[in-house]
Scaffold this active site. Structure first.
Site, mmCIF file in Angstrom:
data_model
loop_
_atom_site.group_PDB
_atom_site.id
_atom_site.type_symbol
_atom_site.label_atom_id
_atom_site.label_comp_id
_atom_site.label_asym_id
_atom_site.label_seq_id
_atom_site.Cartn_x
_atom_site.Cartn_y
_atom_site.Cartn_z
ATOM 1 N N ASP A 143 -4.075 -1.245 -1.220
ATOM 2 C CA ASP A 143 -5.190 -1.568 -0.316
ATOM 3 C C ASP A 143 -6.518 -0.966 -0.778
ATOM 4 O O ASP A 143 -7.584 -1.566 -0.611
ATOM 5 C CB ASP A 143 -4.883 -1.166 1.148
ATOM 6 C CG ASP A 143 -4.398 0.265 1.304
ATOM 7 O OD1 ASP A 143 -4.296 0.982 0.295
ATOM 8 O OD2 ASP A 143 -4.117 0.671 2.457
ATOM 9 N N ARG A 149 7.327 6.524 -4.517
ATOM 10 C CA ARG A 149 7.928 7.073 -3.298
ATOM 11 C C ARG A 149 7.315 6.344 -2.109
ATOM 12 O O ARG A 149 6.184 5.871 -2.168
ATOM 13 C CB ARG A 149 7.630 8.568 -3.174
ATOM 14 C CG ARG A 149 6.158 8.854 -3.264
ATOM 15 C CD ARG A 149 5.766 10.303 -3.136
ATOM 16 N NE ARG A 149 4.348 10.413 -3.453
ATOM 17 C CZ ARG A 149 3.866 10.803 -4.612
ATOM 18 N NH1 ARG A 149 4.676 11.179 -5.571
ATOM 19 N NH2 ARG A 149 2.577 10.835 -4.841
ATOM 20 N N SER A 179 0.793 -1.238 0.000
ATOM 21 C CA SER A 179 0.000 0.000 0.000
ATOM 22 C C SER A 179 0.823 1.285 0.000
ATOM 23 O O SER A 179 0.793 2.073 0.957
ATOM 24 C CB SER A 179 -0.967 -0.045 1.174
ATOM 25 O OG SER A 179 -1.735 -1.200 1.060
HETATM 26 C C1 GLC Z 1 -0.785 6.007 1.664
HETATM 27 C C2 GLC Z 1 -0.247 5.195 0.488
HETATM 28 C C3 GLC Z 1 -1.375 4.590 -0.305
HETATM 29 C C4 GLC Z 1 -2.323 3.820 0.599
HETATM 30 C C5 GLC Z 1 -2.779 4.697 1.752
HETATM 31 C C6 GLC Z 1 -3.668 3.957 2.736
HETATM 32 O O1 GLC Z 1 -1.471 7.099 1.168
HETATM 33 O O2 GLC Z 1 0.550 6.013 -0.339
HETATM 34 O O3 GLC Z 1 -0.871 3.730 -1.314
HETATM 35 O O4 GLC Z 1 -3.413 3.384 -0.138
HETATM 36 O O5 GLC Z 1 -1.668 5.206 2.459
HETATM 37 O O6 GLC Z 1 -3.025 2.849 3.277
#
Ligand code: GLC
Length: 498
Positions: free
Chosen positions: A231, A193, A178
């Site tokens: 996610d 990143r 995620s």
């Molecule tokens: C951050 C991550 C993203 C993820 C979110 C919730 O924003 O960059 O990819 O979906 O957290 O976990």
């Protein structure tokens, strides 16, 4: 001297730690404390700093909608609108055994999911704690740890019984990673990143699916990485599997982000790939990055600016830093520290415990807001137990009101993001369900109501057509459904491999 009062209770922090509190109020007169009037004056100041008017929200929605369009039209935008190569909705008939590995913000989770069709499933899972060091050390080591946990899980769950892996059984794996990854196909993802405080070296700019495969090889596991997912994408698909009215998914946890289903013909930056324009594909917005670097649209207070400047990624994830569970406690702590410096709070008491960055867990905000006692005994408990500080009722009422302001702002900003997707896709009239998950959504009292209230402030009465609900487990079940959908596409010769 007032009679002593006792309160007790227990609660769970975002980190999973369970804390029991027993409190007893002290004589409030023996230390210099701010008066009720002083606290009320301060509160007015913070009210104007943290309150978002409906008009301001509509302006944010407009800018947000344009940003979403831009991300779909051009590659490498700040809000990257990542095509996920998850094509369309599940049928609800997906079946089979799948492994799911979930590397979120706080824990690592391994799941064995059995999809039974008809929107039904069974799941067994194990959680592993991630240490702060693991988040910062070499990326390959982090993936080795993931593979090791998977190995342990497979070993412990292999047997002849019901819901167990059969010896030697080879399984497809959905890996929920995620963080923003740009994908060329579903089993690939270049980390754009790190977010949420991660900083593992040698990982940004690399294909994390490939790195993870290397770690899997070390353990010679009979596992095939079928899909790398976010996610939010998992939540979108899992929620639709059980509730087909779902059109959008949002995570409100350590991070904040959303996914939705887009028409391929409207993803201009993918045109050159020649994918069927009649198809649909899930988009991982990575909306946490909205307004990063330029800071043109979001109302940042000086506390938000400090949070940003002192983070490991200054300038980045501007929207997320105003909303997600990782930051809300820190914002409140910074306000308290300012009042300590001004000599308003805790005069004559030693405040060093409260001066440690990130010591004020976001779970404290939800506890403070939900304290049912007139004396606010839970708040007494938090301050004495964790920070060795005595408080008066007027101060505690102020802390609670402050938590409310910060929590409410986070929810209302979230409504702006949801409203932007709704406007872009034209979902307002017909209405839609929004699957939402994450500790903030699930545990913060009134968070969902405030999101709904925000949607009505933006859209008027029609805002009621947009309803959020507690989503299905996207990182486990969602990942398994996506692995199943991918397998089905491959078997049907539809695999897009570009
Ligand atoms: C951050 C991550 C993203 C993820 C979110 C919730 O924003 O960059 O990819 O979906 O957290 O976990």
């Amino acid at each position: 001297m007032p009679a002593s009062r006792r309160g007790s209770g227990s609660f769970t922090l975002l980190t999973g730690q369970t804390i029991a509190i027993h409190t007893r109020t002290q004589d409030e007169e023996d230390l210099p404390h701010a008066t009720k009037k002083t606290m009320a004056d301060h509160l007015r100041k913070y009210e104007s700093l943290f309150t978002l008017t409906p008009q301001r929200m509509r302006m944010i929605v407009e800018a947000f909608t344009e940003t979403l369009e831009l991300g779909l039209n051009k590659p490498n935008q700040i809000v990257p609108m990542i095509p996920t190569f998850v094509f369309g909705w599940p049928t609800g008939q997906e079946k089979g055994d799948f492994l799911a590995l979930d590397l979120g913000g706080t824990n690592l989770r391994v799941c064995l999911v059995t999809l039974q069709g008809d929107g039904k499933f069974e799941i067994s899972q194990t959680k592993y704690r991630l240490t702060e060091e693991q988040k910062q050390e070499d990326g390959q080591k982090l993936f080795d740890f993931c593979a090791e946990c998977l190995n342990t899980f497979v070993e412990t769950n292999t047997g002849e019984g019901e819901g167990q892996l059969k010896p030697g059984q080879s399984l497809p794996l959905g890996f929920t990673f995620s963080y923003p990854c740009s994908q060329e196909r579903i089993d690939h993802g270049e980390l754009i990143r790190w977010t949420k405080g991660f900083g593992a070296g040698n990982t940004e700019g690399r294909d994390v699916a490939e790195m993870f495969k290397q770690s899997l090889e070390k353990f010679q596991l009979p596992i095939k990485l079928t899909a790398l997912i976010n996610d939010t994408t998992g939540t979108l698909i899992a929620s639709h599997y059980v509730n087909p009215k779902t059109k959008i998914a949002v995570i409100f946890g350590t991070g904040c982000n959303a996914a939705y289903m887009e028409h391929v013909k409207d993803i201009a930056k993918m045109e050159h790939l020649g994918i069927d324009p009649g198809a649909d594909m899930a988009i991982n917005c990575e909306w946490g990055a909205f307004d990063s670097f330029e800071h043109e649209h979001l109302p940042r207070t000086k506390y938000d600016i400090i949070v940003d400047d002192t983070s490991n990624k200054p300038g980045e994830q501007a929207f997320e830093k105003l909303i997600s569970g990782r930051y809300l406690g820190e914002i409140l702590r910074l306000v308290l520290c300012e009042l300590i410096d001004e000599g308003v709070l805790f005069l004559g008491q030693n405040t060093y415990k409260l001066e440690k960055p990130y010591c004020f867990d976001t779970a404290f905000l939800s506890l403070m807001e939900s304290d049912p006692t007139d004396e606010l005994l839970m708040i007494i408990g938090i301050f004495t137990h964790f920070f060795a500080l005595e408080t008066t009722l007027a101060e505690r009422q102020f802390f609670r009101a402050l938590a409310k302001l910060i929590g409410r702002r986070a929810a209302r900003l979230s409504s702006c993001g949801i409203a932007a997707i709704v406007s872009k896709m034209g979902y307002l009239e017909e209405g839609c369900s929004v699957g939402a998950d994450g500790s903030l959504y699930n545990k913060y009292p009134g968070f969902a109501d405030r999101v709904h209230e925000g949607l009505q402030d933006i859209f008027g009465d029609k805002g009621r057509n947009i309803v959020t609900y507690h989503a299905e487990d996207g990182s486990g079940v969602g990942s398994a459904i996506i692995a199943a959908m991918t397998k089905h596409r491959k078997d049907a010769g539809l695999y897009v491999n570009v």
